[in-house]
Design a protein around this motif. Structure first.
Motif, PDB file in Angstrom:
ATOM      1  N   THR A   1      24.507  40.905  38.987  1.00 21.41           N
ATOM      2  CA  THR A   1      25.416  40.370  37.971  1.00 21.41           C
ATOM      3  C   THR A   1      26.813  40.968  38.014  1.00 21.41           C
ATOM      4  O   THR A   1      27.700  40.483  37.312  1.00 21.41           O
ATOM      5  N   THR A   2      27.021  41.989  38.792  1.00 23.77           N
ATOM      6  CA  THR A   2      28.318  42.660  38.821  1.00 23.77           C
ATOM      7  C   THR A   2      29.306  41.907  39.702  1.00 23.77           C
ATOM      8  O   THR A   2      29.019  41.613  40.855  1.00 23.77           O
ATOM      9  N   LYS A   3      30.447  41.601  39.126  1.00 21.34           N
ATOM     10  CA  LYS A   3      31.548  41.047  39.911  1.00 21.34           C
ATOM     11  C   LYS A   3      32.859  41.342  39.195  1.00 21.34           C
ATOM     12  O   LYS A   3      32.891  41.548  37.983  1.00 21.34           O
ATOM     13  N   GLU A   4      33.905  41.402  39.972  1.00 25.61           N
ATOM     14  CA  GLU A   4      35.231  41.706  39.431  1.00 25.61           C
ATOM     15  C   GLU A   4      36.270  40.943  40.239  1.00 25.61           C
ATOM     16  O   GLU A   4      36.231  40.927  41.461  1.00 25.61           O
ATOM     17  N   THR A   5      37.193  40.311  39.543  1.00 20.00           N
ATOM     18  CA  THR A   5      38.276  39.563  40.189  1.00 20.00           C
ATOM     19  C   THR A   5      39.591  40.279  39.943  1.00 20.00           C
ATOM     20  O   THR A   5      39.905  40.628  38.809  1.00 20.00           O
ATOM     21  N   GLU A   6      40.327  40.502  41.012  1.00 20.11           N
ATOM     22  CA  GLU A   6      41.621  41.194  40.935  1.00 20.11           C
ATOM     23  C   GLU A   6      42.622  40.500  41.840  1.00 20.11           C
ATOM     24  O   GLU A   6      42.250  39.790  42.778  1.00 20.11           O
ATOM     25  N   MET A   7      43.865  40.762  41.556  1.00 15.70           N
ATOM     26  CA  MET A   7      44.949  40.292  42.430  1.00 15.70           C
ATOM     27  C   MET A   7      45.194  41.369  43.487  1.00 15.70           C
ATOM     28  O   MET A   7      45.504  42.503  43.155  1.00 15.70           O
ATOM     29  N   VAL A   8      45.030  41.007  44.751  1.00 17.90           N
ATOM     30  CA  VAL A   8      45.233  41.941  45.853  1.00 17.90           C
ATOM     31  C   VAL A   8      46.651  41.751  46.363  1.00 17.90           C
ATOM     32  O   VAL A   8      47.052  40.630  46.689  1.00 17.90           O
ATOM     33  N   PHE A   9      47.389  42.834  46.434  1.00 14.84           N
ATOM     34  CA  PHE A   9      48.786  42.837  46.854  1.00 14.84           C
ATOM     35  C   PHE A   9      49.647  41.931  45.967  1.00 14.84           C
ATOM     36  O   PHE A   9      50.704  41.477  46.379  1.00 14.84           O
ATOM     37  N   GLY A  10      49.184  41.660  44.757  1.00 15.99           N
ATOM     38  CA  GLY A  10      49.942  40.854  43.808  1.00 15.99           C
ATOM     39  C   GLY A  10      50.037  39.385  44.162  1.00 15.99           C
ATOM     40  O   GLY A  10      50.714  38.622  43.481  1.00 15.99           O
ATOM     41  N   VAL A  11      49.341  38.953  45.210  1.00 18.53           N
ATOM     42  CA  VAL A  11      49.469  37.569  45.673  1.00 18.53           C
ATOM     43  C   VAL A  11      48.116  36.857  45.753  1.00 18.53           C
ATOM     44  O   VAL A  11      47.963  35.732  45.308  1.00 18.53           O
ATOM     45  N   ILE A  12      47.122  37.528  46.307  1.00 21.76           N
ATOM     46  CA  ILE A  12      45.828  36.911  46.600  1.00 21.76           C
ATOM     47  C   ILE A  12      44.837  37.279  45.504  1.00 21.76           C
ATOM     48  O   ILE A  12      44.664  38.453  45.162  1.00 21.76           O
ATOM     49  N   LYS A  13      44.167  36.275  44.951  1.00 21.31           N
ATOM     50  CA  LYS A  13      43.138  36.507  43.939  1.00 21.31           C
ATOM     51  C   LYS A  13      41.791  36.617  44.650  1.00 21.31           C
ATOM     52  O   LYS A  13      41.304  35.654  45.242  1.00 21.31           O
ATOM     53  N   GLU A  14      41.200  37.804  44.623  1.00 14.67           N
ATOM     54  CA  GLU A  14      39.943  38.084  45.311  1.00 14.67           C
ATOM     55  C   GLU A  14      38.882  38.536  44.313  1.00 14.67           C
ATOM     56  O   GLU A  14      39.190  39.193  43.323  1.00 14.67           O
ATOM     57  N   THR A  15      37.637  38.195  44.614  1.00 14.73           N
ATOM     58  CA  THR A  15      36.516  38.587  43.772  1.00 14.73           C
ATOM     59  C   THR A  15      35.561  39.455  44.575  1.00 14.73           C
ATOM     60  O   THR A  15      35.155  39.080  45.683  1.00 14.73           O
TER      61      THR A  15
END
Length: 183
Positions: free
Chosen positions: A30-44
């Motif tokens: 159930t663990t997941k986290e979405t962040e902006m990588v390098f301020g451009v790419i949205k990665e989970t």
């Protein structure tokens, strides 16, 4: 009386192992986290980010199911105030012992492999130009670390349960003659 206490202790250890293997599987799944990588790419970051986590999830799910079946067997034995003569057959005792061994080794090896894979997420690897992913996905890494600790604890409990299974198997083979000790 001794056999009944042993069955109850085995049932309690199996229950604790069920809780830990289930906690590992639920946390990983159930663990997941979405962040902006390098301020451009949205990665989970999720269980599919590292193949070892997928294997960990599957292995601990299978171990949970197996332990639940064995717990039901142990509870039935504990409730059925059986005498020592009506113990399980040698074949069933060997199957139980073998499967306990498989589960103990499988959970331990998969958990340690996932731990090694997660180590690279924490420390990075400059030779391969892998960055430290836990600097980006901190909540995800914290939950995975907790799941790995639960998994290791479950592995050690399964090793103890396996020792009890070994005792249950080998006490079915009584010694025919006394062993002479030279001294």
């Amino acid at each position: 009386m001794e056999y009944s206490r042993l069955v109850k202790a085995e049932a309690a250890l199996r229950f604790l192992a069920i809780v830990l293997t289930m906690a590992t599987a639920v946390l990983i799944g159930t663990t997941k986290e979405t962040e902006m990588v390098f301020g451009v790419i949205k990665e989970t970051a999720n269980v599919h980010s590292l193949q070892a986590l997928v294997v960990l999830l599957v292995t601990h799910s299978i171990a949970t199911g197996y332990l639940l079946a064995q717990l039901c067997k142990a509870c039935l034995l504990a409730r059925s105030k059986t005498s020592l003569k009506s113990r399980p057959s040698k074949g069933l005792a060997w199957i139980s012992f073998s499967m306990d061994q498989v589960m103990a080794y499988a959970t331990f090896s998969v958990t340690t492999a996932a731990t090694q894979g997660c180590y690279f997420a924490v420390s990075g690897q400059t030779q391969f130009q892998w960055m430290k992913l836990c600097n980006i996905y901190t909540r995800f890494c914290d939950k995975v670390a907790a799941a790995l600790l639960f998994g290791l604890a479950a592995s050690f409990l399964l090793a103890v349960v396996s020792c009890i299974s070994a005792y249950n198997v080998f006490r079915l083979y009584p010694c025919k003659r006394p062993i002479a000790v030279k001294g």
